[in-house]
Scaffold this motif. Structure first.
Motif, PDB file in Angstrom:
ATOM      1  N   GLU A 362      40.624  71.184   3.216  1.00  0.00           N
ATOM      2  CA  GLU A 362      39.669  71.922   2.909  1.00  0.00           C
ATOM      3  C   GLU A 362      39.880  73.281   1.849  1.00  0.00           C
ATOM      4  N   ALA A 363      41.005  73.726   1.810  1.00  0.00           N
ATOM      5  CA  ALA A 363      41.476  74.865   0.756  1.00  0.00           C
ATOM      6  C   ALA A 363      41.532  73.926  -0.481  1.00  0.00           C
ATOM      7  N   CYS A 364      41.950  72.777  -0.581  1.00  0.00           N
ATOM      8  CA  CYS A 364      42.035  71.941  -1.987  1.00  0.00           C
ATOM      9  C   CYS A 364      40.633  71.888  -2.351  1.00  0.00           C
ATOM     10  N   VAL A 365      39.669  71.538  -1.320  1.00  0.00           N
ATOM     11  CA  VAL A 365      38.243  71.392  -1.651  1.00  0.00           C
ATOM     12  C   VAL A 365      37.909  72.831  -2.224  1.00  0.00           C
ATOM     13  N   GLY A 366      38.052  73.961  -1.539  1.00  0.00           N
ATOM     14  CA  GLY A 366      37.632  75.051  -2.202  1.00  0.00           C
ATOM     15  C   GLY A 366      38.240  75.507  -3.950  1.00  0.00           C
TER      16      GLY A 366
END
Length: 463
Positions: A362-366
């Motif tokens: 999810e951090a990569c999505v951000g």
């Protein structure tokens, strides 16, 4: 188990706060008051639009189940939404370029409000109509607002680098903070106040209506190609030619489809991955933790894009590799810890490890969203921006529909492995995009060096 999530959530919250408060002058871009007013107006509108979307997400499946529909019927409703976005997406994108992005944004609000109103009916045909309207609205959300922002930003003469500020803040608030608050607000309406599963959809309609009022009162209109000689089919062909003739645009579309396809597949898989035997897990708290991870990524992305020495094409290769590895954790844990077929009271230790990996994803999505917006602003031509952006969603929606239709046909580990491979391929394509972008940079001929020295030594007489 609740203590683990509380501590992990607090840990991520501290990191996000530290990143935001510790930004130095190198991490910030100096802008003007006129730009800040423009940016803040867009952020308010975008946050309201995303609140209207996030409020619905956690309760769509639950609402359909309360109406008595089974997993198969609900699956068909979801497929209708993605299929609608695929079929109508390019058309509405072309109309946005032709008829105006402000008008398309208002249409998004109206369409999504109508979709929310259909949730008051328990008739399958009405709900199917709502999913179709929701698919059209999703296409508009993912194209018209960004297209309006880029065109208006350029029309007002703001610096190109300032776009990254708006992009990163939009993701930080719209896909992070607003998502968390929407989940908590939805839980308040449904569980605490006992208003039922349709209440979040009514609240979403209110937020969309407020956002639409702000758009109509403060946004000016802009177009992709206002030429009256170009009809919808001509504009559609022009966008297809642009994708086929420019490898950078084609690569960007492939990268977006691979990443978003993996992301939407993850949305359907994380629950059975963390509760393989239908264990009781804190879905809302896990979702909030994921969104906090996304906020962490968007905050980190704002730092990266604020530094002119760091190129988005370069660091996104690392982001795709990290996201690929993070989705391998369900496969790795299945080998290290043999899965149990006995229902336990709470999430297993392997599940806790997977949560850490999923938060990393999810951090990569951000990081992905504002970075993708920045690359699209650089490579996609203005005259067909919305059309091309919705072109990219065609393979994405096909992929998601296939996954939904066959979600029970393959083990979860196979599905995660497939997503991991797609993300690694995205990293390779990102590498290719950077190589092409570097090769097409204008270079200074060697013969110009002496000329520059002569001009510096003997300045021109303009009297």
């Amino acid at each position: 188990m609740e203590l683990f999530f509380f501590l992990f959530f607090g840990f991520l919250a501290v990191i996000v706060a530290a990143l935001e408060l510790s930004k130095s002058s190198k991490d910030r871009i100096n802008t003007t008051s006129a730009f800040n007013a423009f940016k803040n107006n867009y952020l308010v509108v975008y946050s309201l639009m995303m609140a209207g979307d996030w409020l619905q997400g956690p309760y769509v499946y639950y609402l359909y189940s309360t109406y008595g529909f089974g997993k198969g019927d609900i699956g068909h409703l979801f497929i209708a939404g993605f299929g609608s976005s695929m079929l109508f997406g390019t058309v509405v994108g072309s109309l946005a370029d032709k008829q105006g992005r402000r008008r398309a944004s208002v249409t998004y609000c109206i369409t999504y409000i109508l979709s929310c109103l259909t949730k008051h009916s328990s008739q399958y045909k009405v709900l199917m109509l709502g999913r179709i309207l929701g698919g059209i609205a999703t296409s508009l959300l993912n194209s018209s607002f960004e297209s309006w922002l880029v065109a208006e930003h350029n029309k007002r003469g703001f610096e190109q680098q300032w776009l990254s500020v708006t992009f990163s803040k939009a993701i930080f608030f719209g896909n992070g903070l607003v998502a968390i608050l929407s989940g908590l607000f939805g839980n308040l309406l449904v569980d605490t106040l006992g208003l039922g599963p349709v209440a979040p959809f009514d609240a979403a309609s209110c937020f969309l209506a407020i956002g639409m009022a702000i758009i109509m009162s403060s946004w000016s209109e802009n177009y992709g190609d206002p030429s009256e000689n170009k009809d919808l089919l001509t504009q559609f062909k022009g966008a297809a030619v642009a994708i086929a003739s420019d490898e950078k645009i084609a690569l960007l579309g492939a990268i977006q489809s691979l990443f978003e396809g993996s992301m939407y597949t993850f949305v359907f898989l994380w629950t059975p991955a963390l509760s393989p035997n239908d264990e009781e897990i804190p879905h809302g708290f896990i979702f909030a933790t994921f969104m906090l991870g996304s906020m962490l990524g968007s905050s980190f992305a704002s730092r990266l894009m604020a530094r002119s020495s760091i190129r988005v094409e370069s660091y996104m290769q690392i982001v795709f590799v990290v996201s690929s590895v993070s989705l391998l954790l369900p496969i790795i844990t299945s080998f290290l810890v043999p899965p149990s077929k006995v229902k336990s009271e709470s999430m297993s230790f392997a599940g806790c490890i997977q949560v850490v990996g999923f938060c990393t994803f999810e951090a990569c999505v951000g990081i992905f969203w504002p970075s993708l917006m920045k690359m699209r602003s650089l490579y996609i031509p203005e005259e067909s921006r919305s059309t091309i952006m919705n072109f990219f969603r065609i393979p994405l929606n096909i992929f998601v529909c296939v996954v939904l239709y066959n979600v029970d046909a393959f083990p979860i580990t196979i599905m995660f492995g497939m997503c991991s491979i797609f993300l690694f391929v995205a990293a390779l394509l990102q590498r290719r995009l950077m190589v092409i972008a570097d090769s097409q940079k204008p270079t200074k001929p060697q013969d110009w060096t002496a000329l520059d020295r002569d001009m510096e030594a003997e300045p021109l007489n303009v009297d």
